[in-house]
Design a protein around this motif. Structure first.
Motif, mmCIF file in Angstrom:
data_model
loop_
_atom_site.group_PDB
_atom_site.id
_atom_site.type_symbol
_atom_site.label_atom_id
_atom_site.label_comp_id
_atom_site.label_asym_id
_atom_site.label_seq_id
_atom_site.Cartn_x
_atom_site.Cartn_y
_atom_site.Cartn_z
ATOM 1 N N PHE A 97 0.838 -1.186 0.000
ATOM 2 C CA PHE A 97 0.000 0.000 0.000
ATOM 3 C C PHE A 97 0.882 1.249 0.000
ATOM 4 C CE2 PHE A 97 -2.740 3.196 1.921
ATOM 5 C CZ PHE A 97 -3.974 2.940 1.343
ATOM 6 N N VAL A 98 0.784 2.040 -1.057
ATOM 7 C CA VAL A 98 1.595 3.264 -1.126
ATOM 8 C C VAL A 98 0.693 4.470 -0.902
ATOM 9 C CG1 VAL A 98 3.008 4.749 -2.602
ATOM 10 C CG2 VAL A 98 3.393 2.294 -2.598
ATOM 11 N N LEU A 99 1.104 5.288 0.058
ATOM 12 C CA LEU A 99 0.375 6.497 0.386
ATOM 13 C C LEU A 99 1.139 7.661 -0.237
ATOM 14 C CD1 LEU A 99 -2.087 6.826 2.251
ATOM 15 C CD2 LEU A 99 -0.505 7.405 4.057
ATOM 16 N N VAL A 133 4.969 5.332 2.592
ATOM 17 C CA VAL A 133 4.555 6.697 2.236
ATOM 18 C C VAL A 133 5.656 7.368 1.425
ATOM 19 C CG1 VAL A 133 3.128 6.893 4.315
ATOM 20 C CG2 VAL A 133 5.383 7.913 4.311
ATOM 21 N N THR A 134 5.242 8.133 0.446
ATOM 22 C CA THR A 134 6.208 8.767 -0.448
ATOM 23 C C THR A 134 5.573 9.957 -1.168
ATOM 24 O OG1 THR A 134 7.680 8.419 -2.341
ATOM 25 C CG2 THR A 134 5.618 7.187 -2.352
ATOM 26 N N ALA A 141 -3.065 5.260 -2.257
ATOM 27 C CA ALA A 141 -4.001 6.277 -1.756
ATOM 28 C C ALA A 141 -3.287 7.614 -1.847
ATOM 29 C CB ALA A 141 -4.399 5.980 -0.326
ATOM 30 N N VAL A 142 -4.050 8.657 -2.153
ATOM 31 C CA VAL A 142 -3.441 9.984 -2.280
ATOM 32 C C VAL A 142 -3.913 10.847 -1.108
ATOM 33 C CG1 VAL A 142 -3.120 11.996 -3.763
ATOM 34 C CG2 VAL A 142 -3.437 9.735 -4.777
ATOM 35 N N LEU A 143 -2.940 11.426 -0.405
ATOM 36 C CA LEU A 143 -3.227 12.236 0.778
ATOM 37 C C LEU A 143 -3.015 13.703 0.418
ATOM 38 C CD1 LEU A 143 -3.803 11.684 3.844
ATOM 39 C CD2 LEU A 143 -1.362 11.911 4.213
ATOM 40 N N ARG A 152 -6.137 14.713 4.264
ATOM 41 C CA ARG A 152 -7.294 13.864 3.899
ATOM 42 C C ARG A 152 -6.909 12.917 2.782
ATOM 43 N NH1 ARG A 152 -12.454 14.762 5.016
ATOM 44 N NH2 ARG A 152 -12.914 16.494 6.401
ATOM 45 N N ILE A 153 -7.521 11.723 2.765
ATOM 46 C CA ILE A 153 -7.320 10.814 1.635
ATOM 47 C C ILE A 153 -8.283 11.265 0.538
ATOM 48 C CG2 ILE A 153 -7.522 8.424 0.832
ATOM 49 C CD1 ILE A 153 -5.411 8.379 2.874
#
Lengths: 347, 265
Positions: free
Chosen positions: A29-31, A180-181, A195-197, A201-202
């Motif tokens: 899972f990449v955020l 996360v990156t 997921a894009v933060l 917020r996502i």
């Protein structure tokens, strides 16, 4: 596996609110988020280093609230590695264990290629070496979930390739990873889910295909940066490298090694014309326009040539060419505009 | 050969300022030391009363620092890491012993340690009294010198990156283990500096100690007693001997703390 529900936290002026996402067992899972989007805060919330003001974080169906950090069995690797400077690499890796852990330290050090570093102090290590040690230290306890904070940024190319490949192998062996990156290429190269933060917020979550091909907001479209990306295999044919998918052959520059991976090219490097172009571009396709969208920089077209290819044209060109939905057009782009992100890279 | 370059005017002024300050510190000490005859020095250095006093002074100062560091060092970590309402007030209270007159500190301590006080009566039940006892001396020394240990340790802990402690916790270590294996070793140099400063302040304490315990005599009290009873030249011998002992003691402690710091890097 991991379920983050409506989590809210306030740290001074920064606020993370209504954060919701689920990570299934075995997912990578990449955020994705810009600096200051709250990525590290989110990792620290999951690890238990911060307490949410609201919401819940569940791991394997169990609410983590009230479970002390040291009993959560999660591995956390910070961007700056956070190695203990007064301990040797061996003691860093074996920190969680007493004397009998020697074999285990050796085994995990061999896994990350840090056997030769065991008797050194962290201050003498390069960034790439330090990252391997930090990973080994987090992995030695067989964590249920590995949390990575920008693990590849600030690494040199060979180290990045090594760590990327190691992470991919660990995930293939069943380790669930939350990474996360700010770098969408890392997401393309590693993620099973993205997921894009944005501003705490996502704003979108899904598979890389869903997030990159169908960005739900201007922010996601701008941030993920690239919509032309396709996963598949590159093969060599003389001086040329070819990527073939759904019957479409895309030419790549010859400096790429054949193998599986992602091809990526910017939508503004794609030229649209009603007649067959006769320029130097090697990638020329014919198809019909299946989507038209107005974006800040012009008009984004999606042309189905067997694959949906995204092109960006100015509003003036759009009018002059008389482009409409379902109209047949030629698209072309140079092979040098195409980048390949291999799954298994060799330094 | 390159021509000799003279320092500029600004640098010369800085050297002159330094010279005045150093002269102010060293001149009285050198003058005092050079005005003691070797015979007087030998006589004082072998005087049983002086030797006993030196031993009591060193031991009580050391005991005060060791005993109070058990609580002061973890408390300093707490102050470095936690935010809570009233923290500023608390930090002010810790600095209080530095600014209040030490005779006032002595009177305050005497009020809680005397035989009529609750603490004094409790001590009496165990058959001893703080007044006129090395324990009372150690408490008086600790009262005036604790801020040095707490403040230096707090700064040391604050300079340890918090991520290292957080990482320790995620690796399964308890907060105690993290404190002893990460925070304490990394803040060690500041803590040792504070420890040395606390001992130094304890050794030299006169005002609070003389009120709580005139006897057994610590060296500052003995020097004062010799001055008032026998005059300057007689007190000078004891003062020079004690100065020498303090210097040797501090050089050893400084070397030890410096060596440990280098070993940890």
């Amino acid at each position: 596996m991991l379920s983050v529900k409506d989590v809210e936290v306030e740290l001074g002026a920064f606020c993370l609110s209504g954060v919701d996402f689920t990570v299934k067992a075995g997912n990578y899972f990449v955020l994705l988020g810009e600096s200051g989007a709250g990525k590290t805060v989110l990792l620290e919330l999951i690890a238990g280093l911060l307490t949410p003001a609201r919401g819940s974080i569940m791991l394997d169906g169990r609410d983590l609230a009230g479970i002390p950090i040291q009993k959560r069995h999660l591995g956390l690797v910070y961007q700056d590695q956070a190695l203990f400077p007064h301990l040797t690499v061996r003691s860093n890796i074996g920190y969680a264990f007493s004397g009998e852990a020697r074999d285990r330290v050796q085994e995990i050090a061999a896994r990350v290629g840090a056997t030769d570093l065991l008797d050194r102090k962290p201050t003498t290590l390069s960034l790439g070496e330090a990252q391997r040690v930090a990973l080994a230290r987090a992995l030695i306890r067989h964590p249920r979930l590995l949390l990575l904070d920008e693990p590849l940024s600030s690494l040199d190319v060979p180290s990045r390739i090594f760590i990327r490949s190691l992470l991919r192998r660990l995930n293939a062996e069943g380790l669930t990873i939350v990474h996360v990156t700010h770098d969408y290429e890392e997401a393309l190269a590693l993620a099973s889910h993205v997921a894009v933060l944005e501003n705490g917020r996502i704003v979108q979550a899904g598979t890389p295909e869903e997030v990159f091909h169908k960005p739900r907001s201007r922010f996601v479209a701008g941030f993920t940066g690239i919509r032309n990306f396709f996963r598949g295999q590159v093969v060599a044919d003389g001086d040329t490298r070819w990527f073939t998918l759904s019957g479409v052959r895309v030419a790549l520059p010859p400096d790429h090694a054949p193998g599986h991976g992602c091809v990526v090219f910017e939508s503004d490097s794609v030229t649209v014309s009603p007649e067959q172009p006769h320029g130097s571009a090697r990638n020329v396709f014919y198809g019909n326009i299946i989507d038209i969208e107005t974006v800040p920089r012009g008009i984004a077209l999606t042309v189905n040539v067997g694959l949906p290819i995204h092109a960006l044209v100015t509003a003036a060109s759009f009018r002059e060419l008389g482009l409409t939905l379902e109209k047949k057009v030629w698209i072309s782009f140079k092979s040098t505009a195409v980048r390949f992100i291999p799954d298994e890279e060799k330094p | 050969m390159a021509p000799l370059k003279l320092p500029d005017f600004f640098t010369l002024c800085l050297w002159a300022c330094g010279g005045v300050v150093l002269l102010f510190i060293l001149a009285p000490l050198l003058h005092m030391s050079l005005n003691v005859s070797p015979g007087m020095l030998t006589q004082t250095a072998t005087d049983a009363e002086v030797l006993r006093s030196i031993r009591i002074t060193l031991l009580t100062a050391l005991a005060a620092a060791l005993l109070f560091s058990l609580a002061a060092v973890p408390f300093a970590w707490f102050l470095a890491r936690r935010k809570f309402p009233g923290k500023g007030v608390l930090l002010g209270i810790i600095d209080l012993p530095v600014i209040i007159p030490h005779s006032t500190a002595g009177i305050a301590l005497l009020s809680v340690l005397n035989r009529e006080s609750a603490l004094g009566r409790l001590a009496e039940t165990f058959g001893f009294s703080f007044i006129g006892n090395p324990a009372g001396i150690a408490l008086a020394m600790a009262f005036v010198s604790l801020p040095f240990l707490i403040n230096a340790s707090r700064e040391g802990f604050a300079s340890v990156p918090q991520r290292l402690e957080k990482t320790g916790l995620t690796l399964g270590a308890s907060p105690w283990t993290v404190f002893f294996t990460i925070s304490l070793p990394l803040a060690r140099r500041s803590i040792l500096t504070g420890f040395v400063m606390m001992i130094a302040r304890g050794l030299s304490e006169f005002g609070a100690v003389i009120i709580v315990a005139y006897h057994p005599m610590v060296m500052p009290v003995l020097i004062y007693e010799r001055f008032t009873s026998f005059g300057l030249s007689y007190a000078r011998g004891a003062a020079v001997v004690f100065l020498g002992v303090c210097l040797v003691f501090f050089i050893i402690l400084r070397l030890l703390s410096g060596r440990q710091y280098h070993a940890q890097r």
